[in-house]
Design a protein around this motif. Sequence first.
Motif, PDB file in Angstrom:
ATOM      1  N   TYR A 132       0.819  -1.213   0.000  1.00 24.60           N
ATOM      2  CA  TYR A 132       0.000   0.000   0.000  1.00 24.60           C
ATOM      3  C   TYR A 132       0.852   1.263   0.000  1.00 24.60           C
ATOM      4  O   TYR A 132       0.425   2.309  -0.491  1.00 24.60           O
ATOM      5  N   VAL A 133       2.057   1.176   0.547  1.00 26.38           N
ATOM      6  CA  VAL A 133       2.966   2.332   0.614  1.00 26.38           C
ATOM      7  C   VAL A 133       4.247   2.024  -0.147  1.00 26.38           C
ATOM      8  O   VAL A 133       4.548   0.868  -0.454  1.00 26.38           O
ATOM      9  N   ASP A 134       5.013   3.070  -0.422  1.00 23.53           N
ATOM     10  CA  ASP A 134       6.312   2.902  -1.053  1.00 23.53           C
ATOM     11  C   ASP A 134       7.411   2.916   0.020  1.00 23.53           C
ATOM     12  O   ASP A 134       7.124   2.834   1.220  1.00 23.53           O
ATOM     13  N   PHE A 135       8.665   3.048  -0.411  1.00 28.00           N
ATOM     14  CA  PHE A 135       9.777   2.984   0.534  1.00 28.00           C
ATOM     15  C   PHE A 135       9.940   4.279   1.345  1.00 28.00           C
ATOM     16  O   PHE A 135      10.835   4.369   2.174  1.00 28.00           O
ATOM     17  N   PHE A 136       9.040   5.239   1.114  1.00 29.01           N
ATOM     18  CA  PHE A 136       8.992   6.442   1.942  1.00 29.01           C
ATOM     19  C   PHE A 136       7.701   6.481   2.747  1.00 29.01           C
ATOM     20  O   PHE A 136       7.342   7.501   3.311  1.00 29.01           O
TER      21      PHE A 136
ATOM     22  N   ILE B 154      -6.433   5.062  -0.262  1.00 20.64           N
ATOM     23  CA  ILE B 154      -7.364   3.944  -0.341  1.00 20.64           C
ATOM     24  C   ILE B 154      -8.432   4.142  -1.419  1.00 20.64           C
ATOM     25  O   ILE B 154      -8.875   3.198  -2.067  1.00 20.64           O
ATOM     26  N   LYS B 155      -8.849   5.401  -1.660  1.00 19.47           N
ATOM     27  CA  LYS B 155      -9.847   5.646  -2.702  1.00 19.47           C
ATOM     28  C   LYS B 155      -9.294   5.283  -4.078  1.00 19.47           C
ATOM     29  O   LYS B 155      -9.972   4.611  -4.874  1.00 19.47           O
ATOM     30  N   ALA B 156      -8.058   5.702  -4.353  1.00 18.36           N
ATOM     31  CA  ALA B 156      -7.439   5.376  -5.640  1.00 18.36           C
ATOM     32  C   ALA B 156      -7.257   3.873  -5.789  1.00 18.36           C
ATOM     33  O   ALA B 156      -7.425   3.320  -6.888  1.00 18.36           O
ATOM     34  N   LEU B 157      -6.927   3.202  -4.693  1.00 17.44           N
ATOM     35  CA  LEU B 157      -6.748   1.753  -4.751  1.00 17.44           C
ATOM     36  C   LEU B 157      -8.062   1.049  -5.062  1.00 17.44           C
ATOM     37  O   LEU B 157      -8.113   0.155  -5.919  1.00 17.44           O
TER      38      LEU B 157
ATOM     39  N   ASP C  34     -11.464  -2.082  -8.805  1.00 12.61           N
ATOM     40  CA  ASP C  34     -12.750  -2.276  -9.486  1.00 12.61           C
ATOM     41  C   ASP C  34     -12.586  -2.309 -11.000  1.00 12.61           C
ATOM     42  O   ASP C  34     -13.224  -3.118 -11.688  1.00 12.61           O
ATOM     43  N   GLU C  35     -11.737  -1.442 -11.541  1.00 12.92           N
ATOM     44  CA  GLU C  35     -11.579  -1.398 -12.997  1.00 12.92           C
ATOM     45  C   GLU C  35     -10.671  -2.499 -13.522  1.00 12.92           C
ATOM     46  O   GLU C  35     -10.623  -2.736 -14.724  1.00 12.92           O
ATOM     47  N   SER C  36      -9.964  -3.205 -12.610  1.00 10.10           N
ATOM     48  CA  SER C  36      -8.981  -4.215 -13.026  1.00 10.10           C
ATOM     49  C   SER C  36      -9.395  -5.641 -12.676  1.00 10.10           C
ATOM     50  O   SER C  36      -8.578  -6.556 -12.766  1.00 10.10           O
ATOM     51  N   ASN C  37     -10.652  -5.835 -12.256  1.00 14.96           N
ATOM     52  CA  ASN C  37     -11.154  -7.164 -11.887  1.00 14.96           C
ATOM     53  C   ASN C  37     -10.345  -7.790 -10.749  1.00 14.96           C
ATOM     54  O   ASN C  37     -10.123  -9.001 -10.731  1.00 14.96           O
ATOM     55  N   ILE C  38      -9.903  -6.973  -9.805  1.00  9.98           N
ATOM     56  CA  ILE C  38      -9.185  -7.474  -8.638  1.00  9.98           C
ATOM     57  C   ILE C  38     -10.189  -7.570  -7.490  1.00  9.98           C
ATOM     58  O   ILE C  38     -10.605  -6.564  -6.916  1.00  9.98           O
ATOM     59  N   ASP C  39     -10.593  -8.791  -7.168  1.00 11.53           N
ATOM     60  CA  ASP C  39     -11.610  -9.005  -6.138  1.00 11.53           C
ATOM     61  C   ASP C  39     -11.041  -8.880  -4.730  1.00 11.53           C
ATOM     62  O   ASP C  39     -11.727  -8.405  -3.825  1.00 11.53           O
TER      63      ASP C  39
ATOM     64  N   ASP D 145      -2.777 -25.983  -6.528  1.00  9.23           N
ATOM     65  CA  ASP D 145      -3.152 -25.177  -5.361  1.00  9.23           C
ATOM     66  C   ASP D 145      -2.002 -24.366  -4.781  1.00  9.23           C
ATOM     67  O   ASP D 145      -2.171 -23.705  -3.759  1.00  9.23           O
ATOM     68  N   ARG D 146      -0.846 -24.379  -5.430  1.00 10.75           N
ATOM     69  CA  ARG D 146       0.357 -23.890  -4.763  1.00 10.75           C
ATOM     70  C   ARG D 146       0.961 -22.625  -5.378  1.00 10.75           C
ATOM     71  O   ARG D 146       2.018 -22.172  -4.941  1.00 10.75           O
ATOM     72  N   PHE D 147       0.282 -22.051  -6.376  1.00  7.86           N
ATOM     73  CA  PHE D 147       0.809 -20.866  -7.056  1.00  7.86           C
ATOM     74  C   PHE D 147      -0.201 -19.733  -6.981  1.00  7.86           C
ATOM     75  O   PHE D 147      -1.413 -19.960  -7.017  1.00  7.86           O
ATOM     76  N   MET D 148       0.307 -18.501  -6.890  1.00  9.99           N
ATOM     77  CA  MET D 148      -0.559 -17.325  -6.856  1.00  9.99           C
ATOM     78  C   MET D 148       0.138 -16.155  -7.547  1.00  9.99           C
ATOM     79  O   MET D 148       1.345 -16.188  -7.771  1.00  9.99           O
ATOM     80  N   LEU D 149      -0.642 -15.122  -7.870  1.00 11.21           N
ATOM     81  CA  LEU D 149      -0.137 -13.978  -8.622  1.00 11.21           C
ATOM     82  C   LEU D 149      -0.151 -12.714  -7.767  1.00 11.21           C
ATOM     83  O   LEU D 149      -1.015 -12.547  -6.901  1.00 11.21           O
ATOM     84  N   GLY D 150       0.790 -11.823  -8.036  1.00 10.90           N
ATOM     85  CA  GLY D 150       0.802 -10.542  -7.352  1.00 10.90           C
ATOM     86  C   GLY D 150       1.365  -9.459  -8.248  1.00 10.90           C
ATOM     87  O   GLY D 150       2.166  -9.723  -9.150  1.00 10.90           O
ATOM     88  N   SER D 151       0.939  -8.222  -8.010  1.00  9.70           N
ATOM     89  CA  SER D 151       1.452  -7.102  -8.795  1.00  9.70           C
ATOM     90  C   SER D 151       2.766  -6.580  -8.223  1.00  9.70           C
ATOM     91  O   SER D 151       3.599  -6.053  -8.960  1.00  9.70           O
ATOM     92  N   ASP D 152       2.943  -6.665  -6.901  1.00 10.41           N
ATOM     93  CA  ASP D 152       4.132  -6.143  -6.200  1.00 10.41           C
ATOM     94  C   ASP D 152       4.322  -4.651  -6.441  1.00 10.41           C
ATOM     95  O   ASP D 152       5.447  -4.162  -6.464  1.00 10.41           O
ATOM     96  N   VAL D 153       3.235  -3.907  -6.616  1.00 11.14           N
ATOM     97  CA  VAL D 153       3.365  -2.460  -6.726  1.00 11.14           C
ATOM     98  C   VAL D 153       3.641  -1.873  -5.347  1.00 11.14           C
ATOM     99  O   VAL D 153       3.338  -2.482  -4.316  1.00 11.14           O
ATOM    100  N   VAL D 154       4.228  -0.669  -5.329  1.00 15.15           N
ATOM    101  CA  VAL D 154       4.590  -0.043  -4.057  1.00 15.15           C
ATOM    102  C   VAL D 154       4.052   1.390  -4.023  1.00 15.15           C
ATOM    103  O   VAL D 154       4.619   2.302  -4.596  1.00 15.15           O
ATOM    104  N   GLY D 155       2.904   1.574  -3.374  1.00 14.65           N
ATOM    105  CA  GLY D 155       2.368   2.900  -3.141  1.00 14.65           C
ATOM    106  C   GLY D 155       1.630   3.542  -4.300  1.00 14.65           C
ATOM    107  O   GLY D 155       0.747   4.365  -4.107  1.00 14.65           O
ATOM    108  N   SER D 156       1.974   3.173  -5.531  1.00 18.71           N
ATOM    109  CA  SER D 156       1.337   3.687  -6.740  1.00 18.71           C
ATOM    110  C   SER D 156       0.627   2.531  -7.441  1.00 18.71           C
ATOM    111  O   SER D 156       1.203   1.465  -7.616  1.00 18.71           O
TER     112      SER D 156
END
Length: 337
Positions: free
Chosen positions: A33-37, A43-46, A51-56, A284-295
Amino acid sequence: MPSIHLALGLLLSLLVMNAQARDYAFSDAHFHYVDFFQESEGIKALLEKMDESNIDHIMFSGIPVAKKWHENEPQRPRYYAGDDAAAYWYSATDFIILRALEHLTPDQRKRFHPFLSGFNPNDKNADAHIRRLLEMNPGVWKGLGEVFTRHDDLTALISGDVPRANNEAMYRIYALAEEFDLPVMVHSNITSKRERMPLYLEEIEDPLRYFPNVRFIWAHAGTSMELHRHQEKLEFLFDTVKRMLETYPNLYIDLSWTVLDPYLLNKDGEANAQWVKLVTDYPDRFMLGSDVVGSFKNMDKYLDAFIPFLDALPEEVAHKVARDNFLAVLPSEKEQD
């Protein structure tokens, strides 16, 4: 007339292809949710981006370190690697997460799965700190991490000793995770930038062996962009991951972006058959992530990049990898809306 028939045939083929196309809903299983600072778009932007990216659903975590703007640096760095100034352990990141949760409605809150990360993995007091936060916020925290241990140049920049996934402080944390039934996401590079062998493998393998009841999520399967800059591709990675999945039923693999290329997809953007079979064998053992930081503007880009690989999997497996496997690893949320 033949041209009309040809055009109709092509149109029919396109309609059939579109009818067969898969629609994916995602869980973002690796997110900051945050970056290295310790700053965030909010939360509103997130929520709008989800919603627009089909992330449930989302693994909702901070970042356990903050980058210093050193007195001798004329410009504020934009990333932890922007200059040689240190980073330091930052426990307030979890309170930023708690504050953000207060702005969610009950229905929105169901989509957010907070992971507690603001602790020093070299400190044998860390488990006591984590216990306090778990008891202060009963039922809120759904996991621990991302825990930074071996992490490229960040390892050398963090003030204090080099963290290891198999040190005594971390063993105390794993014991606590077992007590509270929490999964642990660990960033533990499989090797250094120059060694073409799994130099640090025992650091993640030891806790898998000693804590069989703890669910470990291995961030990026031990890879990183910095490793790839020096080695391009870790030739030993596939065989190592395959053996570890066979050996440790408590191991889960985060496939976030550094695993996509050059492992899951080849140079032509086609799915690698070896990895397709491996994921199918361990659905059952693999999952996906964006790994974005703050943006958050690139969340959809990072997750959608996996679609060619998902499309190569059996459909049931693909939906598990895209969404359901992350939810299944959580402590009390085996079933989700």
